[in-house]
Design an enzyme around this catalytic site. Sequence first.
Site, PDB file in Angstrom:
ATOM      1  N   ASP A 228       0.825  -1.203   0.000  1.00 51.96           N
ATOM      2  CA  ASP A 228       0.000   0.000   0.000  1.00 51.96           C
ATOM      3  C   ASP A 228       0.862   1.258   0.000  1.00 51.96           C
ATOM      4  OD1 ASP A 228      -2.393   1.427   0.087  1.00 51.96           O
ATOM      5  OD2 ASP A 228      -2.390   1.515   2.271  1.00 51.96           O
ATOM      6  N   GLY A 229       0.371   2.287  -0.669  1.00 51.84           N
ATOM      7  CA  GLY A 229       1.006   3.593  -0.588  1.00 51.84           C
ATOM      8  C   GLY A 229       1.681   4.070  -1.858  1.00 51.84           C
TER       9      GLY A 229
ATOM     10  N   ARG B 230       0.221   7.539  -2.868  1.00 50.66           N
ATOM     11  CA  ARG B 230       0.631   8.607  -1.955  1.00 50.66           C
ATOM     12  C   ARG B 230       2.109   8.953  -2.140  1.00 50.66           C
ATOM     13  NH1 ARG B 230      -1.562   5.938   3.309  1.00 50.66           N
ATOM     14  NH2 ARG B 230      -1.987   4.262   1.826  1.00 50.66           N
TER      15      ARG B 230
ATOM     16  N   ARG C 264      -0.142   9.121 -10.150  1.00 49.33           N
ATOM     17  CA  ARG C 264      -0.194   7.900  -9.356  1.00 49.33           C
ATOM     18  C   ARG C 264       0.538   6.735 -10.020  1.00 49.33           C
ATOM     19  NH1 ARG C 264      -3.744   7.098  -5.313  1.00 49.33           N
ATOM     20  NH2 ARG C 264      -4.058   4.936  -5.966  1.00 49.33           N
TER      21      ARG C 264
ATOM     22  N   HIS D 279       3.324   3.289  -8.929  1.00 44.00           N
ATOM     23  CA  HIS D 279       3.282   1.854  -9.250  1.00 44.00           C
ATOM     24  C   HIS D 279       4.569   1.425  -9.939  1.00 44.00           C
ATOM     25  CE1 HIS D 279      -0.805   1.933  -7.938  1.00 44.00           C
ATOM     26  NE2 HIS D 279      -1.257   2.612  -8.979  1.00 44.00           N
TER      27      HIS D 279
ATOM     28  N   THR E 296     -10.323  -6.950  -5.737  1.00 45.34           N
ATOM     29  CA  THR E 296     -11.610  -6.863  -6.421  1.00 45.34           C
ATOM     30  C   THR E 296     -12.215  -5.471  -6.253  1.00 45.34           C
ATOM     31  OG1 THR E 296     -12.599  -7.853  -4.435  1.00 45.34           O
ATOM     32  CG2 THR E 296     -12.177  -9.326  -6.301  1.00 45.34           C
ATOM     33  N   GLU E 297     -11.787  -4.742  -5.222  1.00 40.52           N
ATOM     34  CA  GLU E 297     -12.271  -3.373  -5.012  1.00 40.52           C
ATOM     35  C   GLU E 297     -11.520  -2.350  -5.858  1.00 40.52           C
ATOM     36  OE1 GLU E 297     -13.741  -6.010  -2.358  1.00 40.52           O
ATOM     37  OE2 GLU E 297     -11.607  -5.491  -2.276  1.00 40.52           O
ATOM     38  N   ASN E 298     -10.348  -2.715  -6.359  1.00 38.49           N
ATOM     39  CA  ASN E 298      -9.554  -1.757  -7.134  1.00 38.49           C
ATOM     40  C   ASN E 298     -10.182  -1.392  -8.471  1.00 38.49           C
ATOM     41  OD1 ASN E 298      -6.300  -3.011  -6.019  1.00 38.49           O
ATOM     42  ND2 ASN E 298      -7.587  -1.393  -5.174  1.00 38.49           N
TER      43      ASN E 298
ATOM     44  N   ARG F 190       1.437  -4.856   6.323  1.00 41.83           N
ATOM     45  CA  ARG F 190       0.824  -3.801   5.518  1.00 41.83           C
ATOM     46  C   ARG F 190       1.695  -2.563   5.592  1.00 41.83           C
ATOM     47  NH1 ARG F 190      -5.204  -2.081   4.239  1.00 41.83           N
ATOM     48  NH2 ARG F 190      -4.728  -0.265   2.968  1.00 41.83           N
TER      49      ARG F 190
ATOM     50  N   THR G 115      -6.732  -4.824   7.228  1.00 40.58           N
ATOM     51  CA  THR G 115      -6.296  -5.878   6.310  1.00 40.58           C
ATOM     52  C   THR G 115      -7.013  -5.845   4.969  1.00 40.58           C
ATOM     53  OG1 THR G 115      -7.854  -7.430   7.336  1.00 40.58           O
ATOM     54  CG2 THR G 115      -5.590  -7.416   8.172  1.00 40.58           C
TER      55      THR G 115
END
EC number: 2.5.1.-
Length: 264
Positions: A41-42, A45, A54, A58, A87-89, A209, A216
């Site tokens: 994560d991050g 940011r 963004r 990556h 799946t939320e991305n 994380r 999580t």
Amino acid sequence: MSFEGVDYQSLSVPDAPFADPSRVPAFPAEAVPRHVGVIMDGNGRWAKQRGLVRTEGHKAAEPVVFDTIAGAIEAGVRYLSLYTFSTENWKRSPSEVRFLMGFSRDIIHRRVAQMDEWGVRVRWSGRRPRLWKSVIDELEVAMERTKHNTTIDVVFCINYGGRAELADAATAIAQEVAAGKIKGSKVTEKMIAEHLYNPDIPDCDLVIRTSGEQRTSNFLPWEAAYAELSFVPELFPECGRDVLWRSIDEYVRRDRRFGGVKTV
């Protein structure tokens, strides 16, 4: 044990693990977590802090992924699950989703020879629907090429959601009940575990994380039910094997009781 910071942005993807064995902490072999999960994560940011888009975050994460894999091999971790795309991305902007799909595909294509050389067995955990066919194709090529490797299994969790995995397991069991193969009243925890995406992979011992967030986020809810949790402040592009080792060092010092009590 000292964990000095390293500017991983200045590093290219490492040529091989064990480049500097003297830096590898001497973890007790029997205490090293067998299965480690990383919520990476991050990235966004990290890019925003530098005035970048963004997607640059990556891109900066790629060498960190492979440095983390190298560090896991050096530490003696046997299974490493990387939360790559949830799946939320899909809720993110279409342009970022397109980038992440293409970037994931390209990384697997570019790095499969390197992973094979390291003894990595490539695995995948996630749903097929919605996931780009080109990504699935590269995953399948990599999995076939590396299927006999035994140094470490690296699970790329792409289009993965823990609730989706449990729903898919429940659906498969319901179909077997409907077909008369099993009785609905006889469903057990063991049976559910056998219907997960990769039932041969053991439960997760340690979940890390990055970025300071302390949740999580639908990652391995069944497999990590008794995992130790390590929330580290670094954004993922600032991480690498030293951050992994720091979390493992903390892990080996913890008292894991799995609901029981100490007898001595």
